[in-house]
Design an enzyme around this catalytic site. Structure first.
Site, PDB file in Angstrom:
ATOM      1  CE  LYS A 175      -1.629   3.022   2.874  1.00 53.54           C
ATOM      2  NZ  LYS A 175      -1.747   4.213   2.029  1.00 53.54           N
ATOM      3  CD  GLU A 250      13.463   3.596  10.343  1.00 57.23           C
ATOM      4  OE1 GLU A 250      13.799   4.503  11.119  1.00 57.23           O
ATOM      5  OE2 GLU A 250      13.856   2.420  10.438  1.00 57.23           O
ATOM      6  CD  GLU A 385       9.328  13.475  12.026  1.00 53.95           C
ATOM      7  OE1 GLU A 385       8.306  12.785  12.200  1.00 53.95           O
ATOM      8  OE2 GLU A 385      10.351  13.056  11.460  1.00 53.95           O
TER       9      GLU A 385
END
Ligand code: UN1
Length: 495
Positions: A175, A250, A385
């Site tokens: 996907k 990740e 982030e």
């Protein structure tokens, strides 16, 4: 009329069962529709898993060197089509052409590495504790892998996962991100052309909450490899625990570059400009914090501001663009909200800070390269982030303090230190908590044959890249062969 794409399930092009579609647009010119893709759901994932499961029974028996031959061919086709794919990728996700060429090159490197790994996939032979007995451990394929990938490296990251998965004898349900489905469709088309059998790689387009969740919860998928946000990664981890899948995550980063007073400052300047504003800051390895030694702080910051102001925003296909757009409106709003947070926290906005909408830039999701100075370690712009062109600059008195500040986040992906002192460099290598440490190199630019991944909340302990990713995509089987002709009881008959 925009081009229309389909899923590829069991080698057949298929619409989403629901008949729904979504559009893919150019972030540098939002009016431009690139193509239309199927908005799939659970029922499409079910079909893809069925195909992948059936294909696994044959694919696992193909000798790995033969699987490697197909990988080599994939690499060759990518080489031949590199420029065309890079141009399409820039249209699709915005980063400048030099970078999309690099993205394709990373896929080529990964293909050729996988090709040769087909002739290694090393196991171990070890002595048995009993006479006339042989012991070895071999790598075996696991089954069906669910691969869920982000938009910032639309080719490289899928190849990091799919090539080792398939080389190891697994089959795949893939996907891709809804912002970059076209590059992914091209990748799968190339894999088929190179000789990947029907059903071994299946692509199902659509959103995370529908397709991604269906993959993660599916009882017949054995492992999940995901790159993306920490929030989604945590959800995947929870969902996958229902069926105890092996999961490689990740996730985010808050990477920092330290510049010591003994560093080559011109080199460090080139490094931070590239690390912070390359890919418009949209890398999980992007330099999001700059930690400057107090002795060079003012001088370095002044030159950095000057150079940042000279960066040219623009369509990545134009030769004089340095920095492309943000991927979409929502991501640019996130960047904007962090600019506001930084100002509210009392950091000093020294350049940028606004969306860029002059002239043709108004057609896309551009944001000025932005720097905050006098940032302190606890501020949110030093902790969270952002995934955009925003750099937070902090001041320290020593290497030890710098490493402390660098380590002071929940993440631990990439890190960088600029120094000419070899002793300082080795202390940094030892004490920095990150999966990747660069000396006199920016935080971005990992090479395909090295371990890639992070510590702490950047991931869950797995590594992509090089030889290490094969530990994720294979299962160890311990094998004992007794040729003594009698029952030998380990731990008993020999002691
Ligand atoms: C990512 O940002 O998700 O090391 C991957 C780098 C690239 C890969 C980045 N080779 O910056």
């Amino acid at each position: 009329m925009a081009e229309s794409y389909k899923n590829l399930i069991n080698g057949k092009l298929t619409e989403a069962k629901s008949g729904r579609t979504f559009e893919n647009r150019n972030p540098a010119n939002w009016e431009e529709v690139i193509a239309v893709f199927p908005k799939s759901g659970k029922e499409d994932v079910d079909e893809a898993v069925k195909a992948a499961r059936a294909a696994f029974e044959k694919w696992r028996l193909v000798p790995a060197p033969k699987r490697g031959d197909i990988m080599r061919k994939i690499g060759d086709i990518l080489v031949a089509r590199k420029e065309e794919i890079a141009r399409e990728m820039t249209r699709e996700m915005g980063k400048v052409l030099a970078e999309t060429r690099g993205d394709v090159q990373e896929g080529i490197d990964t293909a050729y590495y996988a090709a040769t790994e087909g002739r290694r996939l090393f196991g171990n032979t070890v002595p048995s504790e009993l006479p006339n007995k042989f012991a070895m451990a071999v790598r075996t394929p696991i089954g069906v892998a669910g691969i869920i990938t982000p938009w910032n490296f639309p080719l490289a990251i899928p190849t990091w996962k799919i090539f080792p998965a398939v080389l190891s004898g697994n089959t795949v349900v893939f996907k891709p991100a809804t912002d970059t489905p076209k590059t992914s469709a091209t990748l799968v088309e190339i894999m088929m052309e190179a000789g990947i059998p029907e059903g071994v790689v299946n692509i199902v387009h659509g959103g995370g909450s529908e397709v991604g969740t269906a993959i993660t919860l599916h009882p017949d998928i054995d492992l999940i490899s995901f790159t993306g946000s920490s929030a989604v990664g945590k959800q995947i981890s929870r969902d996958a625990s229902e069926t105890l899948k092996r999961v490689s995550l990740e996730l985010g980063g808050k990477n920092a570059q330290i510049v010591m007073d003994d560093a080559d400052l011109d080199l460090a300047l080139d490094g931070v400009l590239w690390g912070a504003f390359g890919t418009t800051g949209q890398r999980c390895t992007a330099t999001s914090r700059l930690i400057l030694h107090e002795k060079i702080y003012d001088q370095f910051l002044a030159t950095l501001i000057d150079r940042t102001k000279k960066l040219r925003l623009g369509d990545g296909l134009l030769p004089d663009s340095d920095v492309g757009p943000c991927i979409n409106e929502a991501q640019r709003s996130v960047v904007q909200s962090y600019v506001q947070i930084g100002m509210n926290e009392g950091a000093k906005l020294v350049t940028g800070g606004s969306i860029a909408a002059e002239g043709v830039l108004a057609k896309g999701w551009f944001h000025q390269p932005t720097i905050f100075a006098d940032v302190t370690p606890e501020m949110r712009i030093a902790q969270e982030e952002i995934f955009g062109p925003v750099l937070s600059v902090l001041r320290v008195k020593s290497l030890e303090e710098g490493i402390g500040v660098l380590n002071n986040t929940v993440y631990g992906l990439s890190s960088s230190v600029y120094t000419r002192d070899v002793n300082k460099a080795f202390v940094a290598i030892r004490d920095i908590k990150a999966g990747i440490t660069y000396i006199n190199v920016p935080t971005i630019g990992a090479e395909a044959h090295m371990p890639f991944g992070g510590v702490k909340q950047t991931g869950n302990g797995h590594r992509e890249g090089g030889w290490t990713v094969y530990d994720f995509f294979t299962e160890w089987k311990a094998v004992y062969i007794d040729y003594s002709g009698k029952l030998q009881r380990a731990q008993i008959d020999n002691y």
